[in-house]
Design a protein around this motif. Structure first.
Motif, short mmCIF file in Angstrom:
data_model
loop_
_atom_site.label_atom_id
_atom_site.label_comp_id
_atom_site.label_asym_id
_atom_site.label_seq_id
_atom_site.Cartn_x
_atom_site.Cartn_y
_atom_site.Cartn_z
N ALA A 1 0.82 -1.21 0.00
CA ALA A 1 0.00 0.00 0.00
C ALA A 1 0.86 1.26 0.00
N THR A 2 0.23 2.38 -0.39
CA THR A 2 0.84 3.69 -0.33
C THR A 2 0.07 4.52 0.69
N PHE A 3 0.73 4.83 1.81
CA PHE A 3 0.10 5.57 2.90
C PHE A 3 0.48 7.04 2.84
N VAL A 4 -0.51 7.91 3.04
CA VAL A 4 -0.28 9.33 3.30
C VAL A 4 -0.85 9.59 4.69
N LEU A 5 0.01 10.01 5.62
CA LEU A 5 -0.36 10.08 7.03
C LEU A 5 -0.44 11.54 7.48
N VAL A 6 -1.62 11.95 7.92
CA VAL A 6 -1.89 13.34 8.28
C VAL A 6 -2.05 13.43 9.80
N PRO A 7 -1.23 14.24 10.47
CA PRO A 7 -1.27 14.30 11.93
C PRO A 7 -2.40 15.18 12.45
N GLY A 8 -2.63 15.09 13.75
CA GLY A 8 -3.61 15.93 14.41
C GLY A 8 -3.05 17.31 14.71
N ALA A 9 -3.85 18.10 15.42
CA ALA A 9 -3.48 19.47 15.75
C ALA A 9 -2.17 19.51 16.53
N TRP A 10 -1.39 20.57 16.27
CA TRP A 10 -0.14 20.87 16.96
C TRP A 10 1.03 19.96 16.58
N LEU A 11 0.79 18.97 15.73
CA LEU A 11 1.82 17.98 15.40
C LEU A 11 2.33 18.18 13.97
N GLY A 12 3.44 17.50 13.66
CA GLY A 12 3.98 17.48 12.32
C GLY A 12 4.26 16.06 11.89
N ALA A 13 4.92 15.91 10.75
CA ALA A 13 5.27 14.58 10.25
C ALA A 13 6.09 13.80 11.28
N TRP A 14 6.84 14.52 12.13
CA TRP A 14 7.68 13.85 13.14
C TRP A 14 6.89 12.86 14.00
N ALA A 15 5.61 13.14 14.24
CA ALA A 15 4.83 12.27 15.12
C ALA A 15 4.65 10.87 14.55
N TRP A 16 4.76 10.73 13.24
CA TRP A 16 4.55 9.44 12.57
C TRP A 16 5.84 8.64 12.39
N GLU A 17 6.98 9.14 12.84
CA GLU A 17 8.27 8.54 12.47
C GLU A 17 8.34 7.04 12.73
N GLU A 18 7.99 6.62 13.93
CA GLU A 18 8.12 5.20 14.26
C GLU A 18 7.07 4.36 13.54
N THR A 19 5.88 4.89 13.35
CA THR A 19 4.86 4.16 12.60
C THR A 19 5.27 4.03 11.14
N VAL A 20 5.82 5.10 10.57
CA VAL A 20 6.33 5.04 9.20
C VAL A 20 7.39 3.95 9.07
#
Length: 244
Positions: free
Chosen positions: A2-21
């Motif tokens: 799959a191709t995932f595009v991950l959008v964070p919640g308020a106050w966050l950036g792409a950094w929040a997804w690092e380990e999940t990515v």
């Protein structure tokens, strides 16, 4: 894969997804975490003009810039608002939407419409007093969301969240969501419910009733509101399962 595009919640950036990515890529998937305008490393790009349409455009731009196809679009929390807008405009590029402790927004709704009037008034005071009239600082963690929001976050993770959070452009809360908001009929629809959202579903909130029925598929995670921080590996496993 799959191709995932991950959008964070308020106050966050792409950094929040690092380990999940990392967990998704280990499983062979492509993963593109998004930092929305005005947040994290893009904080300097925001301004009073930054609104919900800006964040929808951010998502569309990433998909088109990388020429992504068969996209699985993932929304966390506030991310449900811009993801709903993007899902209605991506056409046949979109294969699946996944809402993590979040839900699709109806056309015309504002993020502020989810809150009682006294909360809206307090947020307005914070924006005026500490946010230069257009930014919403992240409140103390203890008053964000429901009591169970912090479940699974140890002190180190809470410190990271406090330190890396950036003020949210307030126009993203005040602008109503414009259509189209409905993805194509064949788009797969997935809900990942953590403690907060699980409680709302179990309480039978009428506005969420449709999410408990087909075509929606539901996965539960036994953690609080920030699973990408508290249980990133488990979140990656659930996302992998959702696309398998």
């Amino acid at each position: 894969m799959a191709t995932f595009v991950l959008v964070p919640g308020a106050w966050l950036g792409a950094w929040a997804w690092e380990e999940t990515v990392h967990g998704l890529r280990e499983r062979g998937h492509s993963a593109f975490p998004v930092t929305l305008t005005g947040l994290a490393e893009r904080a300097g790009q925001g301004g009073p003009q930054t609104d919900l349409e800006t964040h929808i455009a951010d998502i569309l731009d990433l998909v088109e810039r990388h020429d992504l196809r068969e996209v699985t679009l993932v929304a966390h929390s506030y991310g449900g608002a811009p993801v709903t807008g993007a899902a209605g405009r991506l056409g046949d590029r979109l294969e699946r939407v996944v809402y993590v402790d979040s839900a699709p927004f109806p056309e015309g709704m504002r993020v502020l419409d989810l809150m009682p009037p006294e909360t809206v008034a307090e947020l307005g005071r914070q924006v005026a007093g500490a946010g230069e009239g257009w930014r919403l600082p992240m409140p103390p963690l203890e008053v964000v969301g429901l009591t169970s929001s912090l479940d699974g976050l140890d002190e180190r993770q809470r410190d990271v969240l406090r330190a890396r959070a950036t003020p949210q452009p307030y126009g993203t809360y005040t602008q109503p969501l414009a259509g189209p908001v409905e993805p194509g009929a064949g788009v797969d629809r997935v809900l990942v419910a953590c403690h907060d959202f699980h409680a709302l579903l179990e309480a039978g909130v009428p506005e969420l009733a449709a999410l408990t029925q087909p075509p929606w598929r539901r996965f539960d995670l036994a953690t609080g509101h920030w699973p990408m921080l508290s249980t990133p590996g488990e979140l990656a496993r659930v996302l992998d399962q959702a696309v398998s």
